[in-house]
Structure formats: structure tokens, C-alpha cells
Design a protein around this motif. Structure first.
Motif, PDB file in Angstrom:
ATOM      1  N   ASP A 186       0.862  -1.174   0.000  1.00  0.00           N
ATOM      2  CA  ASP A 186       0.000   0.000   0.000  1.00  0.00           C
ATOM      3  C   ASP A 186       0.903   1.229   0.000  1.00  0.00           C
ATOM      4  OD1 ASP A 186      -1.733   2.089   0.485  1.00  0.00           O
ATOM      5  OD2 ASP A 186      -2.911   1.002   1.981  1.00  0.00           O
ATOM      6  N   ILE A 187       0.997   1.894  -1.144  1.00  0.00           N
ATOM      7  CA  ILE A 187       1.938   3.013  -1.260  1.00  0.00           C
ATOM      8  C   ILE A 187       1.463   4.263  -0.530  1.00  0.00           C
ATOM      9  CG2 ILE A 187       2.956   2.173  -3.409  1.00  0.00           C
ATOM     10  CD1 ILE A 187       1.218   4.152  -4.920  1.00  0.00           C
ATOM     11  N   SER A 188       0.247   4.239  -0.007  1.00  0.00           N
ATOM     12  CA  SER A 188      -0.255   5.384   0.757  1.00  0.00           C
ATOM     13  C   SER A 188       0.174   5.315   2.222  1.00  0.00           C
ATOM     14  CB  SER A 188      -1.782   5.452   0.675  1.00  0.00           C
ATOM     15  OG  SER A 188      -2.378   4.405   1.429  1.00  0.00           O
ATOM     16  N   LYS A 189       0.900   4.243   2.606  1.00  0.00           N
ATOM     17  CA  LYS A 189       1.299   4.075   4.000  1.00  0.00           C
ATOM     18  C   LYS A 189       2.811   3.874   4.124  1.00  0.00           C
ATOM     19  CE  LYS A 189      -3.177   2.127   5.328  1.00  0.00           C
ATOM     20  NZ  LYS A 189      -3.888   0.954   5.892  1.00  0.00           N
ATOM     21  N   PRO A 190       3.598   4.876   3.747  1.00  0.00           N
ATOM     22  CA  PRO A 190       5.056   4.746   3.851  1.00  0.00           C
ATOM     23  C   PRO A 190       5.512   4.802   5.306  1.00  0.00           C
ATOM     24  CG  PRO A 190       4.480   6.975   3.230  1.00  0.00           C
ATOM     25  CD  PRO A 190       3.192   6.197   3.240  1.00  0.00           C
ATOM     26  N   ILE A 191       6.592   4.103   5.584  1.00  0.00           N
ATOM     27  CA  ILE A 191       7.244   4.150   6.899  1.00  0.00           C
ATOM     28  C   ILE A 191       8.605   4.801   6.684  1.00  0.00           C
ATOM     29  CG2 ILE A 191       8.083   2.808   8.856  1.00  0.00           C
ATOM     30  CD1 ILE A 191       6.108   0.584   7.953  1.00  0.00           C
ATOM     31  N   ASP A 192       8.705   6.056   7.041  1.00  0.00           N
ATOM     32  CA  ASP A 192       9.896   6.860   6.766  1.00  0.00           C
ATOM     33  C   ASP A 192      10.947   6.605   7.845  1.00  0.00           C
ATOM     34  OD1 ASP A 192      11.753   8.771   6.068  1.00  0.00           O
ATOM     35  OD2 ASP A 192      10.325  10.429   5.971  1.00  0.00           O
ATOM     36  N   LEU A 193      12.126   6.157   7.442  1.00  0.00           N
ATOM     37  CA  LEU A 193      13.219   5.887   8.376  1.00  0.00           C
ATOM     38  C   LEU A 193      14.200   7.051   8.496  1.00  0.00           C
ATOM     39  CD1 LEU A 193      14.149   2.194   7.440  1.00  0.00           C
ATOM     40  CD2 LEU A 193      12.335   3.018   8.954  1.00  0.00           C
ATOM     41  N   SER A 194      13.989   8.104   7.734  1.00  0.00           N
ATOM     42  CA  SER A 194      14.962   9.195   7.715  1.00  0.00           C
ATOM     43  C   SER A 194      14.735  10.165   8.867  1.00  0.00           C
ATOM     44  CB  SER A 194      14.896   9.952   6.388  1.00  0.00           C
ATOM     45  OG  SER A 194      13.654  10.622   6.236  1.00  0.00           O
ATOM     46  N   ILE A 195      15.817  10.818   9.270  1.00  0.00           N
ATOM     47  CA  ILE A 195      15.774  11.860  10.294  1.00  0.00           C
ATOM     48  C   ILE A 195      15.943  13.205   9.593  1.00  0.00           C
ATOM     49  CG2 ILE A 195      16.871  12.778  12.369  1.00  0.00           C
ATOM     50  CD1 ILE A 195      17.854   9.962  12.982  1.00  0.00           C
ATOM     51  N   PRO A 196      14.988  14.116   9.726  1.00  0.00           N
ATOM     52  CA  PRO A 196      15.086  15.401   9.031  1.00  0.00           C
ATOM     53  C   PRO A 196      16.312  16.201   9.471  1.00  0.00           C
ATOM     54  CG  PRO A 196      12.872  15.060   9.890  1.00  0.00           C
ATOM     55  CD  PRO A 196      13.734  13.989  10.486  1.00  0.00           C
TER      56      PRO A 196
ATOM     57  N   GLU B 180      18.321  20.569  17.787  1.00  0.00           N
ATOM     58  CA  GLU B 180      17.497  19.368  17.731  1.00  0.00           C
ATOM     59  C   GLU B 180      18.011  18.376  16.697  1.00  0.00           C
ATOM     60  OE1 GLU B 180      14.746  18.648  19.827  1.00  0.00           O
ATOM     61  OE2 GLU B 180      15.814  20.282  20.838  1.00  0.00           O
ATOM     62  N   ASN B 181      18.936  18.808  15.868  1.00  0.00           N
ATOM     63  CA  ASN B 181      19.485  17.919  14.839  1.00  0.00           C
ATOM     64  C   ASN B 181      20.420  16.900  15.486  1.00  0.00           C
ATOM     65  OD1 ASN B 181      19.534  18.022  11.676  1.00  0.00           O
ATOM     66  ND2 ASN B 181      21.558  17.340  12.313  1.00  0.00           N
ATOM     67  N   PRO B 182      20.362  15.624  15.068  1.00  0.00           N
ATOM     68  CA  PRO B 182      21.353  14.668  15.577  1.00  0.00           C
ATOM     69  C   PRO B 182      22.740  15.054  15.092  1.00  0.00           C
ATOM     70  CG  PRO B 182      20.176  13.727  13.732  1.00  0.00           C
ATOM     71  CD  PRO B 182      19.487  15.021  14.053  1.00  0.00           C
TER      72      PRO B 182
ATOM     73  N   PRO C  26      14.793   4.737  22.275  1.00  0.00           N
ATOM     74  CA  PRO C  26      14.050   5.959  22.592  1.00  0.00           C
ATOM     75  C   PRO C  26      13.995   6.904  21.392  1.00  0.00           C
ATOM     76  CG  PRO C  26      16.264   6.095  23.476  1.00  0.00           C
ATOM     77  CD  PRO C  26      16.108   4.699  22.936  1.00  0.00           C
ATOM     78  N   VAL C  27      12.942   7.704  21.338  1.00  0.00           N
ATOM     79  CA  VAL C  27      12.790   8.648  20.235  1.00  0.00           C
ATOM     80  C   VAL C  27      13.863   9.733  20.285  1.00  0.00           C
ATOM     81  CG1 VAL C  27      11.208  10.219  21.423  1.00  0.00           C
ATOM     82  CG2 VAL C  27      11.044   9.927  18.922  1.00  0.00           C
ATOM     83  N   THR C  28      14.534   9.877  21.422  1.00  0.00           N
ATOM     84  CA  THR C  28      15.602  10.874  21.547  1.00  0.00           C
ATOM     85  C   THR C  28      16.802  10.564  20.647  1.00  0.00           C
ATOM     86  OG1 THR C  28      16.365   9.645  23.501  1.00  0.00           O
ATOM     87  CG2 THR C  28      15.015  11.595  23.887  1.00  0.00           C
TER      88      THR C  28
ATOM     89  N   ILE D 203      19.557   6.220  10.731  1.00  0.00           N
ATOM     90  CA  ILE D 203      18.130   6.095  10.516  1.00  0.00           C
ATOM     91  C   ILE D 203      17.427   6.068  11.872  1.00  0.00           C
ATOM     92  CG2 ILE D 203      18.439   4.835   8.354  1.00  0.00           C
ATOM     93  CD1 ILE D 203      17.622   2.269   9.920  1.00  0.00           C
ATOM     94  N   TYR D 204      16.095   6.093  11.853  1.00  0.00           N
ATOM     95  CA  TYR D 204      15.337   5.836  13.063  1.00  0.00           C
ATOM     96  C   TYR D 204      14.147   4.963  12.705  1.00  0.00           C
ATOM     97  CZ  TYR D 204      12.755   6.096  17.368  1.00  0.00           C
ATOM     98  OH  TYR D 204      12.092   5.738  18.512  1.00  0.00           O
ATOM     99  N   VAL D 205      14.019   3.820  13.398  1.00  0.00           N
ATOM    100  CA  VAL D 205      12.923   2.883  13.178  1.00  0.00           C
ATOM    101  C   VAL D 205      11.992   2.959  14.382  1.00  0.00           C
ATOM    102  CG1 VAL D 205      12.269   0.530  12.586  1.00  0.00           C
ATOM    103  CG2 VAL D 205      14.552   1.383  11.964  1.00  0.00           C
TER     104      VAL D 205
END
Length: 253
Positions: A20-30, A36-38, A147-149, A218-220
Motif C-alpha cells: 500500500d503506497i499510501s502508508k510509507p514508513i519513513d526511516l529518515s531523520i530530518p 534538535e538535529n542529531p 528511545p525517540v531521543t 536512521i530511526y525505526v
């Protein structure tokens, strides 16, 4: 590939996979120009600033017709990036030429690194157990705890977990061509330039795998379960050893 409004069927190695291409799971960190940037490798945060030229400022709020920014960053230090063997070679190799196709079957695995003294190590034995005889084109490694951190952590002087050389060799030997991990590097932060996991995965310098890539930072999300996905690995077209990238997973229906 057959497209509908939201679903697509991809034929990979003579087998169809529907997603289902309408449900992407983005692994990238903006990439952000703030604290706030890693960050890793001991350099300052990215900069995104409007051009200033002969009194003109490229910013609409300053009277310009458009926003017109310069961006200064390092792909290895400042977020999700994909790299090729050119990262460790004297000769120049570009990731833009190494990555020629962009859809792969990927296995997501979660690993609690093994403690070895002050180090935390991802071992070949762990990967063998988690992959359980699977031989995917790509492997996505999520380290636990998660953790999301991680998305805005400064990794300098943290001695992050890393892959032992044998683990990288194992992935290479079972045919994994694209390795993705939620750390600044597959190698130890301070290893005196040995880069054992990089070298082993790319099989450098014996029979170098020029088409193999490593994606770091990445972040999963914890919402994403371990298992098989369709991976769309996209990079910006930089002629450089590494490029910012946007790996996207799709659940297989």
C-alpha cells in the motif's frame, strides 16, 4: 509494476509483492539547523541561512520575493545518509553511481547489543539468530533500547554500539547488499581508523563490492514490527562518497 490509487505490485526476483503506497514508513531523520538535529564526529550543527548579496537578503520576511537559502552540512555527521565504498578509498567513488536501483526486499531486525567491557557490540551470532537463514537484499538494524531521543542526540564521545567485523562479514557472505542502521556508524566511535565493519561489508580491498551501500543515522519507530518489508532507498544525486537519503519501508500485504 502495476499501479492503482494506493496499491502497487512489485516484481522482485520473479516474485510479486503487493504494498500500500499510501502508508510509507519513513526511516529518515530530518536535517535541521538547530540543536534538535542529531550530530556526530565533533562538528557543529548544520546551517541553513538566506543568501545575502549586495544588500539583498533572500528571505520573504525581509522583503525578498522568495526564500533563497544556502545549506551547509556534513552527510556523515548530520543525519540519515547512504554511503558507498568511496568513503574509505583513496580513489574516488560516488554513491550516486553505486546505487543504481532503488527497491529491495528488506528484513527489519531488533538487536540488544552485547556488552563487552565498556563496549556494546552487535555480533554475528545475534544476526544469524535473528535472520534465521533468511538472505534478504537489505537488512535494517534497530538497536534496543530505542528511545525517540535518538532523533536529536549528540553522539560525540558516547562510544555508541557497533558491528563486530564478523557480523559485517556474515551479512556480506549471505548476500546483503544494503545495510541500514540507527547509529552514526557501523563501526566503533574511536577505533584508530580501523573501520573493520565498513571494510568487511564492502570486502575492501580484495574483491570490493562497489554496488553495496551502508545507510546510517536512521530511526525505526517502535510501532514498526520486525519482519520483511519493501524498501525504497532514495538518495540526493550528490557525486560524493555519501549523500543524504530517505529510506522508506512499505508493509507487504
Amino acid at each position: 509494476m502495476y499501479l492503482s490509487l494506493v496499491k502497487a505490485t512489485f516484481n522482485i526476483k520473479e516474485q510479486d509483492y503487493k504494498v500500500d503506497i499510501s502508508k510509507p514508513i519513513d526511516l529518515s531523520i530530518p536535517l535541521q539547523a538547530n540543536g534538535e538535529n542529531p550530530n556526530a564526529w565533533y562538528i557543529s550543527e548544520p546551517e541553513i541561512k538566506p543568501v545575502q548579496l549586495d544588500g539583498w537578503i533572500g528571505k520573504v520576511s525581509e522583503g525578498a520575493a522568495v526564500n533563497f537559502n544556502n545549506i551547509a552540512f556534513n552527510p556523515h555527521s548530520h543525519g540519515t545518509h547512504t554511503e558507498c565504498v568511496g568513503h574509505i578509498t583513496k580513489d574516488f567513488y560516488s554513491v550516486n553511481k553505486a546505487l543504481k536501483t532503488f527497491f529491495f526486499l528488506a528484513e527489519v531486525i531488533s538487536v540488544i547489543p552485547e556488552e563487552r567491557g565498556e563496549d556494546r557490540v552487535i555480533t554475528a551470532i545475534q544476526l544469524k539468530q535473528l535472520l534465521n537463514k533468511k538472505r534478504p537484499e537489505a537488512v535494517v538494524i534497530r538497536t534496543r533500547p530505542n528511545p525517540v531521543t535518538k532523533k536529536n542526540k549528540n553522539y560525540d564521545y558516547t562510544n555508541w554500539p557497533y558491528l563486530e567485523e564478523a557480523a559485517a562479514m556474515y551479512l556480506r557472505d549471505i548476500g546483503v547488499n544494503h545495510l541500514l542502521i540507527d547509529l552514526p556508524s557501523v563501526d566503533k566511535e574511536k577505533d584508530e581508523g580501523a573501520l573493520l565493519a565498513h571494510r568487511a561489508f564492502w570486502n575492501y580491498p580484495k574483491e570490493t563490492r562497489h554496488d553495496a551501500t551502508i545507510t546510517e543515522f536512521i530511526y525505526v519507530s517502535n510501532k514498526t514490527k520486525d519482519g520483511c518489508y519493501l524498501l525504497n532507498l532514495q538518495i540526493a544525486p550528490f557525486e560524493n562518497d555519501a549523500s543524504p537519503s530517505k529510506p522508506i519501508l512499505y508493509e507487504i500485504l
